[in-house]
Motif scaffolding. Structure first.
Motif, short mmCIF file in Angstrom:
data_model
loop_
_atom_site.label_atom_id
_atom_site.label_comp_id
_atom_site.label_asym_id
_atom_site.label_seq_id
_atom_site.Cartn_x
_atom_site.Cartn_y
_atom_site.Cartn_z
N VAL A 56 0.79 -1.09 -0.22
CA VAL A 56 -0.23 -0.17 0.27
C VAL A 56 1.08 0.85 0.11
O VAL A 56 0.64 2.38 -0.72
N ILE A 57 2.24 0.98 0.57
CA ILE A 57 2.49 2.61 0.84
C ILE A 57 2.59 2.99 -0.24
O ILE A 57 3.58 3.85 -1.27
N ARG A 58 4.29 1.68 -0.57
CA ARG A 58 4.94 1.70 -2.30
C ARG A 58 4.11 2.72 -3.66
O ARG A 58 3.86 3.29 -4.33
N GLN A 59 2.07 2.17 -3.85
CA GLN A 59 1.07 1.82 -4.06
C GLN A 59 0.34 3.68 -4.08
O GLN A 59 0.81 4.85 -5.11
N ILE A 60 0.83 3.73 -3.41
CA ILE A 60 0.09 5.70 -2.65
C ILE A 60 0.88 6.99 -3.08
O ILE A 60 0.97 7.43 -3.57
N ALA A 61 3.00 6.04 -2.67
CA ALA A 61 3.82 6.70 -3.18
C ALA A 61 4.15 7.39 -4.53
O ALA A 61 4.18 8.34 -5.35
N SER A 62 4.00 6.05 -5.15
CA SER A 62 3.98 6.48 -7.11
C SER A 62 2.34 6.89 -7.80
O SER A 62 2.72 7.58 -8.17
N LEU A 63 1.48 6.71 -6.58
CA LEU A 63 0.53 6.98 -7.02
C LEU A 63 0.59 8.77 -7.58
O LEU A 63 0.10 9.55 -8.13
N ILE A 64 1.31 9.32 -5.66
CA ILE A 64 1.31 11.16 -6.42
C ILE A 64 2.82 11.61 -6.84
O ILE A 64 3.70 12.33 -6.92
N GLY A 65 3.06 10.61 -7.23
CA GLY A 65 4.80 10.87 -7.93
C GLY A 65 6.04 10.68 -7.24
O GLY A 65 7.28 11.40 -7.61
N TRP A 66 6.11 10.45 -6.15
CA TRP A 66 7.71 9.92 -5.54
C TRP A 66 8.17 8.64 -5.66
O TRP A 66 7.33 8.04 -6.31
N ASP A 67 9.49 8.69 -5.67
CA ASP A 67 10.06 7.18 -6.08
C ASP A 67 9.95 6.62 -4.59
O ASP A 67 10.26 6.40 -3.46
N HIS A 68 9.07 5.47 -5.10
CA HIS A 68 8.82 4.08 -3.90
C HIS A 68 9.50 3.14 -3.30
O HIS A 68 9.54 3.17 -2.23
N SER A 69 10.90 3.35 -4.27
CA SER A 69 11.93 3.24 -3.57
C SER A 69 12.32 3.58 -2.44
O SER A 69 13.25 3.36 -1.58
N LYS A 70 12.26 4.90 -2.19
CA LYS A 70 13.33 6.35 -1.37
C LYS A 70 12.19 6.86 0.09
O LYS A 70 12.16 6.81 0.49
N ALA A 71 10.62 6.32 -0.29
CA ALA A 71 9.67 6.46 0.69
C ALA A 71 9.45 5.56 1.22
O ALA A 71 9.15 4.84 1.10
N THR A 72 8.92 5.20 2.46
CA THR A 72 8.27 5.00 3.27
C THR A 72 6.93 5.54 4.67
O THR A 72 6.03 6.41 3.66
N GLY A 73 6.30 4.47 5.31
CA GLY A 73 4.82 5.59 5.59
C GLY A 73 4.70 4.43 6.70
O GLY A 73 5.86 2.89 7.20
N ILE A 74 4.14 5.19 8.27
CA ILE A 74 3.92 4.25 9.05
C ILE A 74 2.28 3.68 8.90
O ILE A 74 1.70 5.47 9.39
N PHE A 75 1.26 3.23 9.11
CA PHE A 75 0.38 3.06 9.73
C PHE A 75 0.24 2.80 11.83
O PHE A 75 0.91 2.80 12.08
N THR A 76 -0.72 3.62 11.75
CA THR A 76 -0.72 4.34 12.79
C THR A 76 -2.49 4.49 13.51
O THR A 76 -3.54 4.35 12.27
N GLN A 77 -3.18 4.96 14.65
CA GLN A 77 -4.33 5.18 14.74
C GLN A 77 -5.31 6.67 14.53
O GLN A 77 -4.82 7.51 15.13
N GLY A 78 -5.82 6.44 13.55
CA GLY A 78 -7.04 7.77 13.15
C GLY A 78 -5.31 9.04 12.76
O GLY A 78 -4.39 8.50 12.77
N GLY A 79 -6.02 10.75 11.94
CA GLY A 79 -5.37 11.24 10.97
C GLY A 79 -4.56 12.33 12.05
O GLY A 79 -3.84 12.81 11.53
N THR A 80 -4.79 12.25 13.39
CA THR A 80 -4.28 12.77 14.84
C THR A 80 -3.13 12.54 14.55
O THR A 80 -2.25 13.63 15.12
N PHE A 81 -2.47 11.54 14.89
CA PHE A 81 -1.91 11.04 15.06
C PHE A 81 -1.34 11.06 13.74
O PHE A 81 0.85 10.99 14.14
N CYS A 82 -1.56 10.83 12.31
CA CYS A 82 -0.78 10.84 11.49
C CYS A 82 0.38 12.50 11.60
O CYS A 82 1.32 12.87 11.07
N ASN A 83 -1.06 13.66 11.64
CA ASN A 83 -0.44 14.73 11.42
C ASN A 83 0.11 15.15 12.84
O ASN A 83 1.60 15.61 13.36
#
Length: 260
Positions: free
Chosen positions: A22-49
């Motif tokens: 999912v992280i690779r797909q989201i990165a690719s959708l917005i034009g990021w290099d998915h090999s350099k990007a990453t992501g963290i799954f957490t609880q709710g948008g507040t924690f993300c911010n």
């Protein structure tokens, strides 16, 4: 089955692989290099911010990890007057003096930030050698769907940082908790309209799509799946353009002796 503590590669079978996909797909959708990007799954948008603020703190004010925010240099956090309330409550949770250490960016009639006001406030900070750890923007405000101009903020940040020799750069985090589904339309065939979307809706999507094309200028952004789908709060995702940024969040090994 629902124990989040078990979502580790040793126990979770394909769950962690799905997260990486999912992280690779989201990165690719917005034009990021998915090999350099990453992501963290957490609880709710507040924690993300909150991660957006924390990444900025750890990069610009690394000593705060050990000594707290009261020990650090002069600093100001910037966010929009039209943003979600978590943009402010998160700062309070992090122990930030809201009245003295926060700069609110004015908004236009369309609820997007005023770039001129942003530029003036940022330059004032840089001129006084006042650090700006994080600039919190919004793409799709909860009530009015205001969309901040990420590219304009990115270019102003870089221009002023070069002028005043600021390093590291302020971290640009975008709260796209509500607006993130627009990234699925970035390469949509609006002329052919294969989904047969009605004309009025199609025009609105196309107008917003053009604004969301600048999301790839962010350093990180929030994806809140539960806002639009039947998924739990624990599936929210903070996307990070450069996985090297996570090194700033590392803690000293002696604090985790039970892993040794």
């Amino acid at each position: 089955m629902g124990n989040a503590n078990l979502v580790h590669r040793e126990y979770s079978e394909s769950a962690s692989d799905l997260e990486f996909l999912v992280i690779r797909q989201i990165a690719s959708l917005i034009g990021w290099d998915h090999s350099k990007a990453t992501g963290i799954f957490t609880q709710g948008g507040t924690f993300c911010n909150q991660y957006g603020y924390l990444l900025g703190i750890r990069k610009s004010l690394p000593e705060a990890k050990h000594y707290g925010m009261g020990y650090t240099h002069e600093y100001r956090f910037m966010n929009s007057m039209g943003g979600h309330y978590s943009n402010t409550t998160n700062l309070s949770l992090l122990g930030i003096n809201l009245k003295e250490k926060t700069l609110r960016i004015q908004v236009e009639e369309n609820n997007n930030i005023n770039i001129e006001d942003f530029s003036q406030q940022l330059e004032s900070c840089f001129r006084l050698n006042c650090k700006v750890p994080t600039i919190m923007l919004t793409m799709g405000t909860t009530d009015t769907f205001g969309i901040d101009q990420v590219e304009s903020v990115y270019r102003e940040r870089n221009r002023l940082a070069e002028k005043y020799q600021i390093e590291p750069l302020p971290h640009i985090h975008v709260d796209a908790a509500v607006g993130w589904p627009m990234i699925f339309f970035l390469d949509y065939d609006f002329q052919g309209n294969p989904l047969e979307i009605n004309e009025e809706t199609l025009a609105g999507i196309q107008k917003n799509k053009e604004k969301f094309e600048s999301l790839h200028f962010a350093d990180s952004f929030t994806v809140d799946f539960q806002k639009w789908g039947y998924v739990p709060y624990t599936s929210s995702l903070v996307m990070i353009k450069n996985k090297e940024d996570l090194k700033s969040l590392e803690n000293d090994p002696e604090n985790f002796s039970y892993f040794n």
